[in-house]
Design an enzyme around this catalytic site. Structure first.
Site, PDB file in Angstrom:
ATOM      1  CD  GLN A 103      -2.427  -1.242   2.750  1.00  0.00           C
ATOM      2  OE1 GLN A 103      -3.444  -0.628   3.028  1.00  0.00           O
ATOM      3  NE2 GLN A 103      -1.798  -1.995   3.629  1.00  0.00           N
ATOM      4  CB  VAL A 105       2.732   6.023  -2.515  1.00  0.00           C
ATOM      5  CG1 VAL A 105       1.300   5.502  -2.560  1.00  0.00           C
ATOM      6  CG2 VAL A 105       2.875   7.105  -1.438  1.00  0.00           C
ATOM      7  CG  ASP A 106       7.734   4.086   0.869  1.00  0.00           C
ATOM      8  OD1 ASP A 106       7.959   3.129   0.103  1.00  0.00           O
ATOM      9  OD2 ASP A 106       7.495   3.937   2.087  1.00  0.00           O
ATOM     10  CG  HIS A 121      -2.866   2.590  -1.821  1.00  0.00           C
ATOM     11  ND1 HIS A 121      -2.839   2.567  -0.447  1.00  0.00           N
ATOM     12  CD2 HIS A 121      -3.989   1.921  -2.178  1.00  0.00           C
ATOM     13  CE1 HIS A 121      -3.899   1.903   0.012  1.00  0.00           C
ATOM     14  NE2 HIS A 121      -4.609   1.507  -1.018  1.00  0.00           N
ATOM     15  CB  CYS A 129      -1.807  14.705 -17.736  1.00  0.00           C
ATOM     16  SG  CYS A 129      -2.620  16.126 -18.474  1.00  0.00           S
ATOM     17  CG  ASN A 215       1.042  -3.815  13.306  1.00  0.00           C
ATOM     18  OD1 ASN A 215       1.315  -2.966  14.158  1.00  0.00           O
ATOM     19  ND2 ASN A 215       0.382  -3.510  12.205  1.00  0.00           N
ATOM     20  CB  ALA A 233       8.564  -4.402   9.887  1.00  0.00           C
TER      21      ALA A 233
HETATM   22  P1  OAD Z   1      -1.222   3.123   8.992  1.00  0.00           P
HETATM   23  O1  OAD Z   1      -0.511   4.354   9.395  1.00  0.00           O
HETATM   24  O2  OAD Z   1      -2.704   3.118   9.058  1.00  0.00           O
HETATM   25  O3  OAD Z   1      -0.746   1.896   9.892  1.00  0.00           O
HETATM   26  C1  OAD Z   1       0.606   1.622  10.134  1.00  0.00           C
HETATM   27  C2  OAD Z   1       0.693   0.329  10.918  1.00  0.00           C
HETATM   28  O4  OAD Z   1       2.067   0.012  11.087  1.00  0.00           O
HETATM   29  C3  OAD Z   1       0.083   0.405  12.326  1.00  0.00           C
HETATM   30  O5  OAD Z   1      -0.740  -0.740  12.519  1.00  0.00           O
HETATM   31  C4  OAD Z   1       1.303   0.372  13.264  1.00  0.00           C
HETATM   32  O6  OAD Z   1       1.034  -0.343  14.467  1.00  0.00           O
HETATM   33  C5  OAD Z   1       2.302  -0.386  12.420  1.00  0.00           C
HETATM   34  N1  OAD Z   1       3.720  -0.079  12.702  1.00  0.00           N
HETATM   35  C6  OAD Z   1       4.270   1.126  12.998  1.00  0.00           C
HETATM   36  N2  OAD Z   1       5.600   1.027  13.109  1.00  0.00           N
HETATM   37  C7  OAD Z   1       5.918  -0.276  12.860  1.00  0.00           C
HETATM   38  C8  OAD Z   1       7.142  -1.029  12.817  1.00  0.00           C
HETATM   39  N3  OAD Z   1       8.317  -0.435  13.033  1.00  0.00           N
HETATM   40  N4  OAD Z   1       7.068  -2.355  12.540  1.00  0.00           N
HETATM   41  C9  OAD Z   1       5.866  -2.957  12.322  1.00  0.00           C
HETATM   42  N5  OAD Z   1       4.696  -2.306  12.356  1.00  0.00           N
HETATM   43  C10 OAD Z   1       4.700  -0.984  12.609  1.00  0.00           C
HETATM   44  O7  OAD Z   1      -0.704   2.740   7.532  1.00  0.00           O
HETATM   45  P2  OAD Z   1      -1.343   1.775   6.431  1.00  0.00           P
HETATM   46  O8  OAD Z   1      -2.021   0.611   7.056  1.00  0.00           O
HETATM   47  O9  OAD Z   1      -0.283   1.490   5.431  1.00  0.00           O
HETATM   48  O10 OAD Z   1      -3.453   5.369   1.593  1.00  0.00           O
HETATM   49  O11 OAD Z   1      -2.427   2.715   5.778  1.00  0.00           O
HETATM   50  C11 OAD Z   1      -3.170   2.284   4.679  1.00  0.00           C
HETATM   51  C12 OAD Z   1      -3.430   3.418   3.725  1.00  0.00           C
HETATM   52  O12 OAD Z   1      -4.060   4.507   4.397  1.00  0.00           O
HETATM   53  C13 OAD Z   1      -2.185   4.038   3.132  1.00  0.00           C
HETATM   54  O13 OAD Z   1      -1.716   3.343   1.997  1.00  0.00           O
HETATM   55  C14 OAD Z   1      -2.625   5.407   2.765  1.00  0.00           C
HETATM   56  C15 OAD Z   1      -3.385   5.734   4.020  1.00  0.00           C
HETATM   57  O14 OAD Z   1      -4.230   6.764   3.975  1.00  0.00           O
HETATM   58  C16 OAD Z   1      -3.297   6.313   0.623  1.00  0.00           C
HETATM   59  O15 OAD Z   1      -2.439   7.153   0.657  1.00  0.00           O
HETATM   60  C17 OAD Z   1      -4.268   6.197  -0.486  1.00  0.00           C
HETATM   61 ZN    ZN Z   2      -1.599  16.141 -20.567  1.00  0.00          ZN
END
Ligand code: OAD
Ligand code: ZN
Length: 244
Positions: A103, A105-106, A121, A129, A215, A233
């Site tokens: 998920q 985008v980095d 994502h 564009c 997690n 992780a």
């Molecule tokens: P979140 O910020 O919602 O969740 C990050 C998760 O990583 C949490 O459950 C933390 O407990 C866990 N975490 C933090 N540090 C960690 C570490 N060092 N090792 C293991 N786990 C760790 O991020 P996402 O679930 O990726 O969408 O969010 C999903 C989507 O929501 C993203 O792709 C983004 C966002 O809005 C878009 O930009 C469209």
């Molecule tokens: Zn264009």
């Protein structure tokens, strides 16, 4: 590590697996210093991601949204893949059938060397564009605001799947195949609240996969998975590969 420990069980499952899929979220890049979305360090000028990562936000104030992406571009440009990203490259190398769904985008999985992946994502280094739809790679830090298309002059937007938008059908097909087909699914560093990815553990489980979550904390997915391992992780993912 005792063979019957949770870590030992996940290792055994990985060794026996013909097909492995990994699903990652912001937590895997947190160990590289990239803020997560739902942690307090993910806030920018007191906005939450949900208020900025939408087509409506971009329509209302494209400058604000691009400023947010510039903040994230500057942050991410300085970051390197960590041992968890690298361990997934190693897992891809060792497995005959492997797929990574991120998920994030980095772009850090690609930087680490992952090749079999869906960036569901999008990627922060691509812009699209709003007029002709062309996608251009753009690594400018910062990107000029407001950026315009080299071909038709219309406004460019981040090539990111925002809230309320759909994943590409190619990505959905690749994910569906990988989730239904895998023997083991690793769910790493995601809060498991944003769909469709939040439904992927259940999908794999229903198709017969063994599902392990890695997690820092319990998540809504913890109840669905076979084993939840709690820790960073960057520590746990490399440990899973030892002696498999
Ligand atoms: P979140 O910020 O919602 O969740 C990050 C998760 O990583 C949490 O459950 C933390 O407990 C866990 N975490 C933090 N540090 C960690 C570490 N060092 N090792 C293991 N786990 C760790 O991020 P996402 O679930 O990726 O969408 O969010 C999903 C989507 O929501 C993203 O792709 C983004 C966002 O809005 C878009 O930009 C469209
Ligand atoms: Zn264009």
């Amino acid at each position: 590590m005792a063979p019957g420990s949770d870590l030992g069980i996940v290792r055994q499952q990985l060794s026996a697996a013909q097909s492995i899929t990994a699903l990652t979220g912001a937590g895997i890049s947190a160990d590289s210093g990239v803020p997560t979305f739902r942690g307090t360090d993910g806030l920018w000028r007191n906005y939450r991601a949900e208020d900025l990562a939408t087509p409506q936000a971009f329509e209302r104030d494209p400058r604000l949204v691009w400023e947010w992406y510039n903040w994230r571009r500057e942050l991410i440009a300085k970051k390197q893949p960590n041992d968890a990203h690298k361990a997934l490259v190693e897992l891809e190398r060792r497995s005959s059938d492997f797929w990574l769904i991120t998920q994030n985008v980095d772009g850090l999985h690609r930087d680490a060397g992952s090749q079999k992946l869906s960036e569901i994502h999008g990627n922060i280094w691509n812009a699209r564009c709003t007029g002709c739809g062309v996608v251009e790679h753009n690594h400018d830090v910062p990107i000029s605001i407001l950026p315009s298309c080299l071909r038709c002059g219309s406004l460019l937007r981040p090539h990111i799947v925002w809230f309320g938008e759909s994943l590409s059908t190619d990505d959905l097909d690749d994910c569906s195949r990988a989730l239904k087909h895998c023997d083991v699914l690793l769910v790493i560093g995601t809060s498991g609240v944003v769909y469709p990815a939040a439904g992927f553990a259940t999908l794999a489980k229903e198709a017969g996969a063994f599902v392990a979550e890695i997690n820092l904390d319990p998540t809504p997915q913890s109840a669905v998975v076979d084993i939840a391992l709690h820790g960073r992780a960057k520590d746990l993912v490399p440990l899973l590969l030892q002696s498999i």
